[in-house]
Write a protein that holds these residues in place. Sequence first.
Motif, PDB file in Angstrom:
ATOM      1  N   MET A  74       0.837  -1.189   0.000  1.00 12.04           N
ATOM      2  CA  MET A  74       0.000   0.000   0.000  1.00 12.04           C
ATOM      3  C   MET A  74       0.879   1.248   0.000  1.00 12.04           C
ATOM      4  SD  MET A  74      -3.202  -0.603   2.470  1.00 12.04           S
ATOM      5  CE  MET A  74      -4.614  -0.251   1.486  1.00 12.04           C
ATOM      6  N   ALA A  75       0.367   2.295  -0.601  1.00 11.56           N
ATOM      7  CA  ALA A  75       1.048   3.580  -0.648  1.00 11.56           C
ATOM      8  C   ALA A  75       0.741   4.355   0.628  1.00 11.56           C
ATOM      9  CB  ALA A  75       0.583   4.351  -1.869  1.00 11.56           C
ATOM     10  N   ARG A  76       1.549   5.384   0.883  1.00 13.18           N
ATOM     11  CA  ARG A  76       1.319   6.210   2.070  1.00 13.18           C
ATOM     12  C   ARG A  76       1.325   7.685   1.673  1.00 13.18           C
ATOM     13  NH1 ARG A  76       4.534   4.676   7.129  1.00 13.18           N
ATOM     14  NH2 ARG A  76       6.092   5.937   6.101  1.00 13.18           N
ATOM     15  N   VAL A  77       0.425   8.435   2.305  1.00 17.08           N
ATOM     16  CA  VAL A  77       0.317   9.873   2.069  1.00 17.08           C
ATOM     17  C   VAL A  77       0.198  10.598   3.409  1.00 17.08           C
ATOM     18  CG1 VAL A  77      -0.734   9.687  -0.235  1.00 17.08           C
ATOM     19  CG2 VAL A  77      -2.193   9.718   1.772  1.00 17.08           C
ATOM     20  N   ARG A  78       0.564  11.881   3.399  1.00 20.60           N
ATOM     21  CA  ARG A  78       0.452  12.721   4.602  1.00 20.60           C
ATOM     22  C   ARG A  78      -0.630  13.760   4.367  1.00 20.60           C
ATOM     23  NH1 ARG A  78       4.309  13.406   8.197  1.00 20.60           N
ATOM     24  NH2 ARG A  78       5.897  12.847   6.685  1.00 20.60           N
ATOM     25  N   TYR A  79      -1.505  13.901   5.341  1.00 21.15           N
ATOM     26  CA  TYR A  79      -2.550  14.913   5.270  1.00 21.15           C
ATOM     27  C   TYR A  79      -1.945  16.241   5.730  1.00 21.15           C
ATOM     28  CZ  TYR A  79      -6.713  17.579   6.418  1.00 21.15           C
ATOM     29  OH  TYR A  79      -7.655  18.565   6.499  1.00 21.15           O
ATOM     30  N   VAL A  80      -1.984  17.256   4.870  1.00 23.48           N
ATOM     31  CA  VAL A  80      -1.390  18.553   5.193  1.00 23.48           C
ATOM     32  C   VAL A  80      -2.442  19.657   5.347  1.00 23.48           C
ATOM     33  CG1 VAL A  80       0.856  18.014   4.192  1.00 23.48           C
ATOM     34  CG2 VAL A  80      -0.915  19.035   2.750  1.00 23.48           C
ATOM     35  N   GLY A  81      -3.702  19.274   5.437  1.00 21.86           N
ATOM     36  CA  GLY A  81      -4.763  20.257   5.629  1.00 21.86           C
ATOM     37  C   GLY A  81      -4.724  20.842   7.032  1.00 21.86           C
ATOM     38  N   GLN A 101      -2.086   5.008   5.200  1.00 10.53           N
ATOM     39  CA  GLN A 101      -1.943   4.111   4.055  1.00 10.53           C
ATOM     40  C   GLN A 101      -3.192   4.208   3.201  1.00 10.53           C
ATOM     41  OE1 GLN A 101      -1.185   0.179   5.610  1.00 10.53           O
ATOM     42  NE2 GLN A 101       1.016   0.507   5.465  1.00 10.53           N
ATOM     43  N   VAL A 102      -2.977   4.223   1.881  1.00 10.75           N
ATOM     44  CA  VAL A 102      -4.093   4.272   0.939  1.00 10.75           C
ATOM     45  C   VAL A 102      -3.883   3.175  -0.090  1.00 10.75           C
ATOM     46  CG1 VAL A 102      -4.513   6.735   1.263  1.00 10.75           C
ATOM     47  CG2 VAL A 102      -2.948   5.998  -0.529  1.00 10.75           C
ATOM     48  N   PRO A 103      -4.954   2.673  -0.686  1.00 10.05           N
ATOM     49  CA  PRO A 103      -4.803   1.645  -1.716  1.00 10.05           C
ATOM     50  C   PRO A 103      -3.940   2.164  -2.872  1.00 10.05           C
ATOM     51  CG  PRO A 103      -7.104   1.868  -1.062  1.00 10.05           C
ATOM     52  CD  PRO A 103      -6.360   3.003  -0.424  1.00 10.05           C
ATOM     53  N   ASP A 104      -3.063   1.302  -3.378  1.00  4.56           N
ATOM     54  CA  ASP A 104      -2.173   1.697  -4.475  1.00  4.56           C
ATOM     55  C   ASP A 104      -2.931   2.281  -5.655  1.00  4.56           C
ATOM     56  OD1 ASP A 104      -0.015   0.872  -2.998  1.00  4.56           O
ATOM     57  OD2 ASP A 104       0.362  -0.946  -4.165  1.00  4.56           O
ATOM     58  N   ARG A 113      -5.519   3.988  -5.691  1.00  8.55           N
ATOM     59  CA  ARG A 113      -6.144   5.283  -5.364  1.00  8.55           C
ATOM     60  C   ARG A 113      -5.124   6.362  -5.021  1.00  8.55           C
ATOM     61  NH1 ARG A 113      -9.342   7.486  -6.712  1.00  8.55           N
ATOM     62  NH2 ARG A 113     -10.145   8.450  -4.845  1.00  8.55           N
ATOM     63  N   PHE A 114      -3.844   6.016  -5.032  1.00  6.31           N
ATOM     64  CA  PHE A 114      -2.771   6.937  -4.668  1.00  6.31           C
ATOM     65  C   PHE A 114      -2.851   8.246  -5.453  1.00  6.31           C
ATOM     66  CE2 PHE A 114       1.600   8.421  -5.547  1.00  6.31           C
ATOM     67  CZ  PHE A 114       2.005   8.730  -4.265  1.00  6.31           C
ATOM     68  N   GLU A 115      -3.024   8.167  -6.762  1.00  9.75           N
ATOM     69  CA  GLU A 115      -3.080   9.372  -7.600  1.00  9.75           C
ATOM     70  C   GLU A 115      -4.248  10.281  -7.214  1.00  9.75           C
ATOM     71  OE1 GLU A 115      -0.892  10.559  -9.761  1.00  9.75           O
ATOM     72  OE2 GLU A 115       0.413   8.856  -9.335  1.00  9.75           O
ATOM     73  N   GLY A 116      -5.328   9.704  -6.728  1.00  8.05           N
ATOM     74  CA  GLY A 116      -6.483  10.497  -6.305  1.00  8.05           C
ATOM     75  C   GLY A 116      -6.187  11.367  -5.089  1.00  8.05           C
ATOM     76  N   TYR A 117      -5.189  10.988  -4.319  1.00  5.56           N
ATOM     77  CA  TYR A 117      -4.785  11.791  -3.169  1.00  5.56           C
ATOM     78  C   TYR A 117      -3.729  12.821  -3.575  1.00  5.56           C
ATOM     79  CZ  TYR A 117      -7.340   8.661  -0.086  1.00  5.56           C
ATOM     80  OH  TYR A 117      -8.334   7.967   0.541  1.00  5.56           O
ATOM     81  N   GLU A 158       5.307   5.948  -2.532  1.00  6.78           N
ATOM     82  CA  GLU A 158       4.546   5.651  -3.739  1.00  6.78           C
ATOM     83  C   GLU A 158       4.202   4.167  -3.807  1.00  6.78           C
ATOM     84  OE1 GLU A 158       6.288   7.208  -7.263  1.00  6.78           O
ATOM     85  OE2 GLU A 158       6.507   9.208  -6.406  1.00  6.78           O
ATOM     86  N   PRO A 159       3.205   3.823  -4.625  1.00 10.04           N
ATOM     87  CA  PRO A 159       2.864   2.403  -4.793  1.00 10.04           C
ATOM     88  C   PRO A 159       4.055   1.626  -5.338  1.00 10.04           C
ATOM     89  CG  PRO A 159       1.213   3.810  -5.808  1.00 10.04           C
ATOM     90  CD  PRO A 159       2.345   4.697  -5.413  1.00 10.04           C
ATOM     91  N   LYS A 160       4.152   0.386  -4.938  1.00 10.59           N
ATOM     92  CA  LYS A 160       5.215  -0.485  -5.436  1.00 10.59           C
ATOM     93  C   LYS A 160       4.722  -1.214  -6.675  1.00 10.59           C
ATOM     94  CE  LYS A 160       7.490  -1.346  -1.024  1.00 10.59           C
ATOM     95  NZ  LYS A 160       6.930  -0.275  -0.268  1.00 10.59           N
ATOM     96  N   ASP A 161       5.634  -1.485  -7.582  1.00 10.99           N
ATOM     97  CA  ASP A 161       5.296  -2.245  -8.792  1.00 10.99           C
ATOM     98  C   ASP A 161       5.567  -3.728  -8.573  1.00 10.99           C
ATOM     99  OD1 ASP A 161       4.359  -0.207 -10.373  1.00 10.99           O
ATOM    100  OD2 ASP A 161       6.314   0.258 -11.232  1.00 10.99           O
ATOM    101  N   ASP A 162       4.928  -4.301  -7.552  1.00  3.76           N
ATOM    102  CA  ASP A 162       5.123  -5.714  -7.247  1.00  3.76           C
ATOM    103  C   ASP A 162       4.314  -6.628  -8.152  1.00  3.76           C
ATOM    104  OD1 ASP A 162       6.848  -5.095  -5.233  1.00  3.76           O
ATOM    105  OD2 ASP A 162       5.386  -5.330  -3.625  1.00  3.76           O
ATOM    106  N   VAL A 163       3.303  -6.072  -8.770  1.00  2.00           N
ATOM    107  CA  VAL A 163       2.414  -6.889  -9.590  1.00  2.00           C
ATOM    108  C   VAL A 163       3.037  -7.044 -10.972  1.00  2.00           C
ATOM    109  CG1 VAL A 163       0.099  -7.098 -10.556  1.00  2.00           C
ATOM    110  CG2 VAL A 163       0.444  -6.013  -8.328  1.00  2.00           C
TER     111      VAL A 163
END
Length: 70
Positions: A1-8, A29-32, A34-38, A50-55
């Motif tokens: 899973m990807a990780r993002v920080r809320y800066v609001g 953590q956010v689903p890989d 959906r990462f771009e949506g954040y 960032e999401p990993k390219d494990d697939v």
Amino acid sequence: MARVRYVGPEPVTVPELGERVIQPDEVVQVPDDRFEGYVCQPQTWQSVEEPKDDVPAPKKTAARASQKES
């Protein structure tokens, strides 16, 4: 899973994360997929991991031409 920080500036409820309340400067953590949506909202979210390219990519196979025997 990807990780993002809320800066609001104020806590927010994120329905996609199970109605969880996210605090300013919190990393989640956010689903890989959906990462771009954040991260497309830089005033609200920052990329941490960032999401990993494990697939593996699907294998492509060449189509076989059928041959008729004469």
